[in-house]
Design a protein around this motif. Structure first.
Motif, PDB file in Angstrom:
ATOM      1  N   ALA A  83      60.890  20.255  34.925  1.00  0.00           N
ATOM      2  CA  ALA A  83      60.061  21.144  34.110  1.00  0.00           C
ATOM      3  C   ALA A  83      59.557  22.359  34.882  1.00  0.00           C
ATOM      4  N   LYS A 245      56.565  26.959  36.279  1.00  0.00           N
ATOM      5  CA  LYS A 245      55.354  26.504  35.582  1.00  0.00           C
ATOM      6  C   LYS A 245      54.511  25.639  36.519  1.00  0.00           C
ATOM      7  N   TRP A 247      51.497  24.609  36.444  1.00  0.00           N
ATOM      8  CA  TRP A 247      50.651  23.590  35.810  1.00  0.00           C
ATOM      9  C   TRP A 247      51.429  22.322  35.489  1.00  0.00           C
ATOM     10  N   ASN A 248      52.746  22.441  35.421  1.00  0.00           N
ATOM     11  CA  ASN A 248      53.556  21.250  35.178  1.00  0.00           C
ATOM     12  C   ASN A 248      53.596  20.329  36.392  1.00  0.00           C
ATOM     13  N   PHE A 302      53.084  16.339  27.005  1.00  0.00           N
ATOM     14  CA  PHE A 302      52.711  17.667  27.512  1.00  0.00           C
ATOM     15  C   PHE A 302      53.929  18.568  27.647  1.00  0.00           C
ATOM     16  N   PHE A 303      55.009  18.024  28.159  1.00  0.00           N
ATOM     17  CA  PHE A 303      56.236  18.804  28.334  1.00  0.00           C
ATOM     18  C   PHE A 303      56.945  19.058  26.999  1.00  0.00           C
ATOM     19  N   PHE A 305      55.527  19.559  24.149  1.00  0.00           N
ATOM     20  CA  PHE A 305      54.816  20.656  23.503  1.00  0.00           C
ATOM     21  C   PHE A 305      55.251  22.008  24.064  1.00  0.00           C
ATOM     22  N   GLN A 306      55.818  22.001  25.258  1.00  0.00           N
ATOM     23  CA  GLN A 306      56.318  23.241  25.854  1.00  0.00           C
ATOM     24  C   GLN A 306      57.786  23.499  25.475  1.00  0.00           C
ATOM     25  N   ARG A 307      58.291  22.696  24.552  1.00  0.00           N
ATOM     26  CA  ARG A 307      59.644  22.846  24.005  1.00  0.00           C
ATOM     27  C   ARG A 307      60.751  22.437  24.978  1.00  0.00           C
TER      28      ARG A 307
END
Length: 466
Positions: A83, A245, A247-248, A302-303, A305-307
């Motif tokens: 991610a 990313k 925050w991932n 969470f991931f 939702f980030q598509r």
């Protein structure tokens, strides 16, 4: 079983074969096979016994929890890499660091978020430092040395949310169970941390190199000029093709650490009368596994939702988890080997034949012996699995402090992981920084031996005082 010299035959096979082949698993497997045949002499019976010991080990609740923890933890890291969490962290940090002091401080501070495993440390911090090498004004080997002192030596001292802690507690549990010692393995691990003198000393050496040592030209340089190779090419998890990313990385690590502490306290709070006592009374391993599973589910959502696609996330998890299958296999054989040697009377044999060793020399001997083994096989985990049963047996026989001898065994494995040219740590950092593995290992050996000498002196002093 009564004391028998047959009980040491498996270990007499394991150590030479591991050193000769430079691989831990073949020696452990042959040791287990020979031990099984010593119990059942028939052609088929020996193999059946071998299978029995491995299956018996994997049926144990704690052992299954360790397997789940190791696979899930590595799988979580695999998703984070896929991610773009690692790449995002590296790029964000590299943009903000412009001096040697800031870069070196980042190396130490970043341990807070990347202490999960040595390789994880290397692929997050080494590319940053590589990109800033000209500003840092250190030779590449000195830089690698400093980074390595913040990896395995630090991680073995952290009692929660690492890839090491489950394994370390497991082999302590295995050894004390065979000795009939009724103590909590995790508590013994916590108590042993101050006695892992090699890790502590080599960390201090790294701090000296970072802030008080002026670079010299005697250290081996990298194989390629930095301008000739982009740091994005040094490892797949920082590849240009991945998203960026940060925050991932930070969110999953924050969640798993927080949940581990919370659930550990929750596990023990009803058995205790104070906040800190709750951590001692807790079922730490189960709390870590539950926290990790919840974190993995939260991270997956969470991931999503980030598509990120579910298929890619699952592929990342499985790929990451499979990275530790060799360790899980190693553990299974270690558990089986420990069981077969105990059935052959290993503990009784050590107790009966080790009383001639002066008490104050037992711990230094364990460290020196283990350091030699770990250097030649290049594996901390393999060394711990081989030596922990011997260490616990010697401690029981000589009436030594269990945390002290456990700390010495862990310190000996840490020496090999840090200094051996065969270790994963040495090879990974050399690859990322474009160093010659052999030359880099030679460069590290002198400070590692100095730290080992100081460690032996500490064990002598502590043994004398005890």
């Amino acid at each position: 079983m009564e004391s028998s010299w047959f009980s040491i035959i498996p270990f007499l096979i394991v150590i030479p074969i591991a050193i000769f082949t430079k691989q831990v698993l073949p020696g452990l497997f042959l040791g287990l096979l020979v031990g099984a045949y010593l119990i059942d002499h028939s052609i088929v019976g020996g193999v059946e016994k071998l299978l029995h010991y491995i299956v018996q080990a994997l049926r144990n609740k704690s052992n299954i929890e360790i397997v789940v923890f190791l696979y899930a933890f590595s799988g979580l890291i695999g998703m984070i890499k896929m991610a773009g969490g690692v790449k995002g962290f590296v790029e964000t940090a590299a943009e903000r660091i412009d001096t040697r002091k800031k870069a070196l401080i980042l190396t130490y501070v970043s341990t807070i978020g990347t202490f999960s495993a040595p390789t994880f440390r290397f692929v997050t911090i080494a590319p940053i430092m590589r990109a800033l090498l000209k500003k840092v004004k250190m030779t590449t080997a000195e830089l690698g040395f400093v980074i390595e002192t913040t990896a395995t030596p630090v991680i073995v001292l952290i009692p929660v949310a690492t890839a090491f802690v489950g394994y370390m507690v497991s082999i302590i549990q295995m050894a004390i169970d065979h000795q009939g010692i009724k103590q909590d393995a995790y508590s013994l691990f916590i108590q042993s941390i101050p006695y892992n003198f090699f890790s502590i000393v080599i960390i201090l050496v790294g701090i000296y190199f970072s802030f008080f040592h002026h670079s010299t030209s005697t250290a081996p340089m990298k194989l390629e000029e930095e301008d000739e190779k982009d740091w994005h090419d040094c490892h797949p998890c920082v590849s240009k093709d991945l998203p960026s990313k940060p925050w991932n990385l930070l969110v999953p690590l924050l969640v798993v650490i927080s949940l581990t502490l919370l659930l550990t306290w929750w596990s023990g709070h009803h058995k205790s009368h104070s906040f800190f006592e709750a951590f001692i009374k807790a079922d730490v391993l189960e709390a870590m596994v539950v926290a990790l599973i919840i974190t993995t589910l939260i991270t997956l959502i969470f991931f999503l939702f980030q598509r990120f696609t579910l298929q890619n996330l699952l592929n990342g998890f499985i790929t990451g988890g499979n990275d530790l299958m060799s360790v899980i296999l190693l553990l299974s054989v270690v558990w089986g080997l420990s069981a077969v040697t105990e059935d052959l009377g290993f503990s009784n044999f050590v107790t009966a034949h080790s009383k001639w060793i002066p008490q104050m020399f037992v711990t230094p001997f364990m460290f020196i012996f283990g350091a030699a083994i770990s250097y030649f096989i290049g594996s901390a985990w393999g060394t711990w699995g081989i030596l922990m049963p011997l260490g616990i047996s010697l401690a029981s026989s000589a009436d030594l402090s269990l945390p002290l001898i456990i700390g010495a065994v862990f310190a000996s494995g840490s020496f090999g992981a840090f200094s051996s040219p065969l270790s994963d740590d040495t090879n990974t950092i050399a690859k990322i920084l474009d160093l010659s593995v052999i030359e880099y290992a030679k460069y590290k050996l002198k400070p590692a031996l100095i730290a080992a000498g100081i460690t032996v002196a500490f064990y002598l002093v502590v043994s004398f005082l005890f």
